[in-house]
Each structure stands twice: as C-alpha cells, then as structure tokens.
Write an enzyme that holds these catalytic residues in place. Structure first.
Site, PDB file in Angstrom:
ATOM      1  N   ASP A  20     -51.053  32.251  75.607  1.00  0.00           N
ATOM      2  CA  ASP A  20     -51.158  32.423  74.527  1.00  0.00           C
ATOM      3  C   ASP A  20     -52.007  33.838  74.793  1.00  0.00           C
ATOM      4  O   ASP A  20     -52.520  34.488  75.407  1.00  0.00           O
ATOM      5  CB  ASP A  20     -50.873  32.611  73.001  1.00  0.00           C
ATOM      6  CG  ASP A  20     -50.119  33.684  71.685  1.00  0.00           C
ATOM      7  OD1 ASP A  20     -49.408  34.208  72.290  1.00  0.00           O
ATOM      8  OD2 ASP A  20     -50.783  33.828  70.892  1.00  0.00           O
ATOM      9  N   HIS A  37     -46.349  38.548  81.632  1.00  0.00           N
ATOM     10  CA  HIS A  37     -46.012  36.988  81.623  1.00  0.00           C
ATOM     11  C   HIS A  37     -45.370  36.419  82.948  1.00  0.00           C
ATOM     12  O   HIS A  37     -45.458  35.469  83.625  1.00  0.00           O
ATOM     13  CB  HIS A  37     -44.470  37.332  80.989  1.00  0.00           C
ATOM     14  CG  HIS A  37     -44.059  37.316  79.433  1.00  0.00           C
ATOM     15  ND1 HIS A  37     -44.982  37.167  78.866  1.00  0.00           N
ATOM     16  CD2 HIS A  37     -43.606  38.542  78.837  1.00  0.00           C
ATOM     17  CE1 HIS A  37     -44.648  37.126  77.586  1.00  0.00           C
ATOM     18  NE2 HIS A  37     -43.912  38.057  77.348  1.00  0.00           N
ATOM     19  N   ASN A  68     -39.380  33.121  70.278  1.00  0.00           N
ATOM     20  CA  ASN A  68     -39.338  33.744  70.826  1.00  0.00           C
ATOM     21  C   ASN A  68     -37.936  34.332  70.858  1.00  0.00           C
ATOM     22  O   ASN A  68     -38.284  35.568  71.298  1.00  0.00           O
ATOM     23  CB  ASN A  68     -40.213  33.285  71.985  1.00  0.00           C
ATOM     24  CG  ASN A  68     -41.765  33.183  71.710  1.00  0.00           C
ATOM     25  OD1 ASN A  68     -41.561  31.997  72.791  1.00  0.00           O
ATOM     26  ND2 ASN A  68     -42.004  33.819  70.806  1.00  0.00           N
ATOM     27  N   GLU A 203     -57.493  16.887  68.925  1.00  0.00           N
ATOM     28  CA  GLU A 203     -58.777  17.431  69.548  1.00  0.00           C
ATOM     29  C   GLU A 203     -57.848  19.055  69.330  1.00  0.00           C
ATOM     30  O   GLU A 203     -57.162  19.233  70.678  1.00  0.00           O
ATOM     31  CB  GLU A 203     -60.007  17.650  70.306  1.00  0.00           C
ATOM     32  CG  GLU A 203     -60.827  15.933  69.927  1.00  0.00           C
ATOM     33  CD  GLU A 203     -61.013  16.053  67.705  1.00  0.00           C
ATOM     34  OE1 GLU A 203     -61.564  16.638  68.099  1.00  0.00           O
ATOM     35  OE2 GLU A 203     -60.911  15.454  67.745  1.00  0.00           O
TER      36      GLU A 203
END
Ligand code: IPE
Ligand code: IPE
Ligand code: MG
Length: 236
Positions: A20, A37, A68, A203
């Site tokens: 992101d 992108h 999206n 995690e």
C-alpha cells in the site's frame, strides 16, 4: 543479508504483503497515480527476489482488492492495463527462476485476455520447484469464504464432514500453509479484507514506508521483528 544472522526456526515460511502507498508515493513526487503503481510493480519484483534469496517459500501479494473496483474508472483501467501489458513477460521471468505462480481471487469482471493470461501464467509455472508466489488480484477475503461455503454445499458435503481442514481446501490458498508474517506498508493499521482466514494467527508488521520505497533494508527490519516475536497459538 539478515537471513544469515537469524535462526531458521525464527524465520517465516509464508510472508503475505499488502503493498500500500503507491498513490501517495506518486503524489509526493508530483507524478500521475499510475506511475506509483508502475513503481510498485517494479518494487514487487525486487522484494520477491530478495525474499527468495532469504529462502522464504511462500509469498502472497495483495495487488487489487474486490473493493478497488470502486476507485475512479481511469485508475482501475490503468491498473488492469498495467497488468495486461506485463503479465506474460513477468510470468516468463518468474518461470526462468523456478517460481510457481498462483492467482488468488475471482476471474469475474476481468477481460477474456487477462483471464487467459492469468491461467497461462499459472499453468506455465505449476510444476516449478521454487517459491510459490501468489498474486491476489480481484481478491476479497469474505468473498473467498462465502465462495468456499457455496462450493461445499454444491458438492453435497454433509454438515458433520465440514471441519476446518476440509474448509481450507475450498479456499484459493488450498494446499498452502497459513501466513506466518503479514506486512503492510503505507501506514494504515488494517488488513482490508486480505487473507482473513489464513492470517488468523499471523504476526503483523506495519510500517509507514510507502510500498515503492520498501527496499531490502525494510524487508530485513520486518524479518528481524518477526524473529523476535513469540508465537504461542494459545499455549503457554
Ligand atoms: C496500493 O496503493 C495499490 C493498490 C491498492 C492497487 P494505493 O493506490 O492504495 O496507494 P495509497 O494508499 O492511496 O497511497
Ligand atoms: C489494500 O489497499 C488493497 C491492496 C493493497 C491491493 P487499499 O489502499 O485499497 O486499502 P484501504 O482502502 O486503504 O483499506
Ligand atoms: Mg491505499
């Protein structure tokens, strides 16, 4: 390379990444969104290569979510075009390096050309012995689970046979281990519907670094943080 200084049992087998921050990266530089992108895609290639050198066996990347589609049309079209333009070339490159490619997500809504390119990339690389690289494109975690439930019902499986180990075989990630380490770049503290079943005991590692800037040193930081976690899975 950090891998040399970490003990093997402190090392993730499956790393998932929410890449992101592409748009903010481009904005900071006064570039069009799509440049972000494009740089994100370049960076994906080098991060995957590095994780391979670190002997990570499974890497799953979030590239385009079912949500999206709600972005402005020009951005969505730009992203689809970027993938269409690059997929064959990228697939051949990964194939040369022995990477096995998988697609996580639905093919609905994608152009026939893109569907075909995705299927051929998966087929071309299906027997490769190296890392499994899963590309989540048009992926949503809830829809994956609903889709699994539907197929279980339509296969006529009796309720008493439906347990966690059967259920997971109906997910896009069938045959893959759960995610050990989930990395999200770009500073948001959420998982945005990514691999919600498979990350139940992962995690999490969040960083402010924007995806195109997430380089090898940043990967090292994430792996080091992971190696210092104590995974208990409910035990003492
Ligand atoms: C992530 O970057 C890539 C995709 C979702 C396709 P963003 O485009 O979400 O970048 P930010 O988070 O808006 O900066
Ligand atoms: C998550 O990023 C999806 C991908 C990285 C492909 P978003 O930028 O779409 O997530 P939200 O909307 O901020 O949760
Ligand atoms: Mg974003």
């Amino acid at each position: 390379m950090i891998v040399d200084s970490l003990k093997e049992n402190n090392f993730p087998n499956h790393v998932a990444i929410i890449m992101d921050g592409n748009r903010r990266w481009a904005e900071q530089r006064g570039l069009p969104r799509l440049e972000g992108h494009r740089n994100g895609l370049e960076n994906m290639r080098s991060v995957v290569r590095y994780l391979g050198e670190c002997h990570v066996k499974y890497v799953s990347i979030f590239a385009f979510s079912t949500e999206n589609w709600n972005r402005p049309q020009d951005e969505v079209l730009g992203l689809l075009r970027l993938l269409e333009d690059r997929i064959d070339h990228e697939a051949r490159e990964f194939h040369k390096r022995g990477v096995r490619l998988r697609h996580l997500g639905g093919l609905d809504g994608l152009s026939p050309h893109l569907r075909q390119a995705i299927n051929s990339a998966v087929e071309l690389t299906q027997n490769n012995p190296g890392m499994t690289l899963s590309f989540a494109f048009n992926y949503g975690g809830r829809s994956e689970i609903v889709n699994a439930a539907r197929r279980i019902i339509s296969d006529g499986i009796p309720p008493e046979k439906v347990d966690e180990s059967l259920f997971r075989t109906y997910l896009y990630t069938n045959g893959m281990p759960d995610v050990d380490l989930l990395i999200r770049t770009g500073g948001e503290l959420r998982i945005s519907n990514f691999l919600i079943w498979q990350t139940a005991y992962s995690e999490y590692y969040f960083t402010e670094v924007l995806w195109p800037d997430f380089n090898e040193q940043e990967v090292d930081k994430a792996l080091l943080a992971y190696s210092q976690r104590q995974r208990r899975f409910g035990r003492l």
